[in-house]
Scaffold this motif. Structure first.
Motif, PDB file in Angstrom:
ATOM      1  N   VAL A   4      -1.712  -4.503  -4.826  1.00 43.60           N
ATOM      2  CA  VAL A   4      -1.451  -3.136  -4.385  1.00 43.60           C
ATOM      3  C   VAL A   4      -2.760  -2.424  -4.076  1.00 43.60           C
ATOM      4  CG1 VAL A   4       0.711  -2.860  -5.681  1.00 43.60           C
ATOM      5  CG2 VAL A   4      -1.471  -2.216  -6.753  1.00 43.60           C
ATOM      6  N   VAL A   5      -2.693  -1.422  -3.208  1.00 45.53           N
ATOM      7  CA  VAL A   5      -3.764  -0.451  -3.030  1.00 45.53           C
ATOM      8  C   VAL A   5      -3.087   0.918  -2.915  1.00 45.53           C
ATOM      9  CG1 VAL A   5      -3.859  -0.845  -0.514  1.00 45.53           C
ATOM     10  CG2 VAL A   5      -5.769   0.265  -1.688  1.00 45.53           C
ATOM     11  N   ILE A   6      -3.485   1.838  -3.800  1.00 50.18           N
ATOM     12  CA  ILE A   6      -2.821   3.132  -3.942  1.00 50.18           C
ATOM     13  C   ILE A   6      -3.872   4.234  -3.863  1.00 50.18           C
ATOM     14  CG2 ILE A   6      -1.313   4.544  -5.388  1.00 50.18           C
ATOM     15  CD1 ILE A   6       0.000   1.921  -4.581  1.00 50.18           C
ATOM     16  N   SER A   7      -3.641   5.217  -3.005  1.00 49.65           N
ATOM     17  CA  SER A   7      -4.623   6.281  -2.818  1.00 49.65           C
ATOM     18  C   SER A   7      -4.392   7.448  -3.777  1.00 49.65           C
ATOM     19  CB  SER A   7      -4.570   6.793  -1.377  1.00 49.65           C
ATOM     20  OG  SER A   7      -3.343   7.453  -1.123  1.00 49.65           O
ATOM     21  N   ALA A   8      -5.491   8.080  -4.151  1.00 51.42           N
ATOM     22  CA  ALA A   8      -5.465   9.307  -4.949  1.00 51.42           C
ATOM     23  C   ALA A   8      -6.760  10.058  -4.639  1.00 51.42           C
ATOM     24  CB  ALA A   8      -5.349   8.998  -6.435  1.00 51.42           C
ATOM     25  N   GLY A  17       5.145   7.198  -1.465  1.00 52.66           N
ATOM     26  CA  GLY A  17       4.964   5.828  -0.988  1.00 52.66           C
ATOM     27  C   GLY A  17       4.236   4.973  -1.995  1.00 52.66           C
ATOM     28  N   GLY A  18       3.332   5.582  -2.756  1.00 51.37           N
ATOM     29  CA  GLY A  18       2.646   4.864  -3.821  1.00 51.37           C
ATOM     30  C   GLY A  18       3.597   4.468  -4.931  1.00 51.37           C
ATOM     31  N   ILE A  19       4.521   5.374  -5.245  1.00 55.10           N
ATOM     32  CA  ILE A  19       5.538   5.064  -6.257  1.00 55.10           C
ATOM     33  C   ILE A  19       6.379   3.880  -5.805  1.00 55.10           C
ATOM     34  CG2 ILE A  19       7.665   5.931  -7.319  1.00 55.10           C
ATOM     35  CD1 ILE A  19       6.307   8.712  -7.386  1.00 55.10           C
ATOM     36  N   LEU A  20       6.830   3.909  -4.545  1.00 54.05           N
ATOM     37  CA  LEU A  20       7.632   2.805  -4.017  1.00 54.05           C
ATOM     38  C   LEU A  20       6.831   1.510  -3.972  1.00 54.05           C
ATOM     39  CD1 LEU A  20       9.561   4.622  -1.150  1.00 54.05           C
ATOM     40  CD2 LEU A  20      10.598   3.503  -3.138  1.00 54.05           C
ATOM     41  N   ARG A  63      -0.815   9.861 -10.678  1.00 55.96           N
ATOM     42  CA  ARG A  63      -2.024  10.373 -10.027  1.00 55.96           C
ATOM     43  C   ARG A  63      -1.810  10.514  -8.523  1.00 55.96           C
ATOM     44  NH1 ARG A  63      -6.455   6.390 -13.042  1.00 55.96           N
ATOM     45  NH2 ARG A  63      -6.126   7.178 -15.155  1.00 55.96           N
ATOM     46  N   THR A  64      -1.285   9.480  -7.903  1.00 61.34           N
ATOM     47  CA  THR A  64      -1.133   9.499  -6.440  1.00 61.34           C
ATOM     48  C   THR A  64      -0.117  10.521  -5.970  1.00 61.34           C
ATOM     49  OG1 THR A  64      -0.791   8.112  -4.472  1.00 61.34           O
ATOM     50  CG2 THR A  64       0.653   7.687  -6.335  1.00 61.34           C
ATOM     51  N   ALA A  67       0.845  -1.189   0.000  1.00 63.72           N
ATOM     52  CA  ALA A  67       0.000   0.000   0.000  1.00 63.72           C
ATOM     53  C   ALA A  67       0.878   1.236   0.000  1.00 63.72           C
ATOM     54  CB  ALA A  67      -0.913   0.007   1.232  1.00 63.72           C
ATOM     55  N   GLY A  68       0.437   2.283  -0.676  1.00 63.20           N
ATOM     56  CA  GLY A  68       1.245   3.494  -0.710  1.00 63.20           C
ATOM     57  C   GLY A  68       0.462   4.717  -1.121  1.00 63.20           C
TER      58      GLY A  68
END
Length: 316
Positions: A117-121, A45-48, A162-163, A40-41
């Motif tokens: 994965v779970v990525i926030s935006a 952190g989303g990129i990583l 986006r994130t 998750a990032g």
């Protein structure tokens, strides 16, 4: 069966600190990253998280920040003239960031990543709102679990852009801005995704979560009964640094939400939750590339004994 999650906060260039910590953890506890079920990032952190889910070794992530960070956060005189500093345009373009991301994500779709994965935006306009609901902005959590709401067909590089589209720093990307405005620490979002019977389908007692921050920033505002308007909260000038402008309200939003997810995860997961977030000795901005050596030093010198002990208990 134990279900292991790695969650990584947002923090711009401070993602380098996380990459260094992960490199050390993997060297001391080989194979722990291969045991992660869900990455998750948010933002950096989303990129990583996307890179790690694609099989990127932490050393490559470190290289990305050390070598490409100065290019990603590069500004020019003519760019500042065109944007009146960054009063009418983002401080940085996203072209160099996209080039850097291409190296690790290429043209992979979310469904082609090796791990979940779970990525926030944050979606600025839902556009196609159902007739019984108003058109509005909303948080968006991209994931690659199978099912009718899967985002598996999305390009990983688009989700990364986006994130990480922090307002004021980078342009809006495809209608989205940085997920940090809603979940700069995405740990609880990851737990929710893992528990969801439509996706993760995990019992709470099986979930183990390692949450890594981009460094606890010693920032504060010396104010008591100040009568400030939107301009004072929106922009502050500072001297003696690489970045002469602060965006205090945005930084409060990004930093202020970190402790909420930490509080929730501690109460839900107890000893199966571990938070790793070194205290920084001085404030480091999201774009302060002059602090790259300091971030490396902080990552290399931080005592990881507690984290390694925890890994030994909850990772094979």
């Amino acid at each position: 069966m134990t279900y292991r999650i790695l969650s990584i906060d947002g923090g711009g260039i401070r993602g380098l600190l996380v990459a260094v910590l992960l490199e050390r953890l993997e060297a001391s506890h080989p194979g722990f990253l291969a045991q992660i079920d869900l990455f998750a990032g948010t933002s950096t952190g989303g990129i990583l998280a996307l890179g790690l889910a694609a099989g990127m070794p932490p050393a490559k992530g470190r290289e990305l920040y050390e070598q490409k960070g100065p290019q990603v956060f590069a500004d020019s005189f003519w760019h500042n003239v065109k944007n009146l500093g960054f009063a009418i345009g983002a401080q940085y373009g996203n072209e160099n960031l996209k080039i850097a991301l291409q190296e690790i994500l290429q043209d992979k779709k979310l469904k082609e990543l090796e791990k979940r994965v779970v990525i926030s935006a944050f979606d600025l306009d839902n556009e196609t709102a159902a007739s019984h609901k108003p058109r509005s902005w909303k948080p968006k959590f991209f994931h690659n679990f199978p099912g009718p709401d899967s985002d598996g067909e999305e390009l990983a590089i688009d989700i990364a852009l986006r994130t990480s589209a922090a307002p004021g720093f980078f342009p809006v990307y495809q209608g989205y801005i940085d997920g940090g405005v809603v979940a700069n620490n995405p740990a609880m979002c990851a737990v929710a995704q893992a528990l969801d019977p439509r996706t993760g389908q995990q019992p709470l007692e099986e979930i183990v979560l390692l949450s890594i921050g981009t460094g606890h920033n010693p920032k504060y505002i010396k104010a008591y009964n100040e009568d400030w308007g939107w301009l004072q909260w929106a922009v502050r000038l500072r001297s003696g640094t690489e970045t002469p402008v602060e965006l205090p309200l945005l930084e409060i939003i990004l930093d202020g939400s970190l402790g909420v997810a930490d509080f929730q995860c501690r109460r839900l997961l107890h000893e199966r939750y571990h938070r790793l977030n070194p205290h920084l000795t001085r404030p480091i901005g999201l774009d302060d590339i002059t602090e790259i050596p300091a971030l490396v030093e902080a990552g290399e010198q931080f005592n990881l004994d507690d984290t390694l002990t925890w890994l030994s208990q909850y990772f094979d």
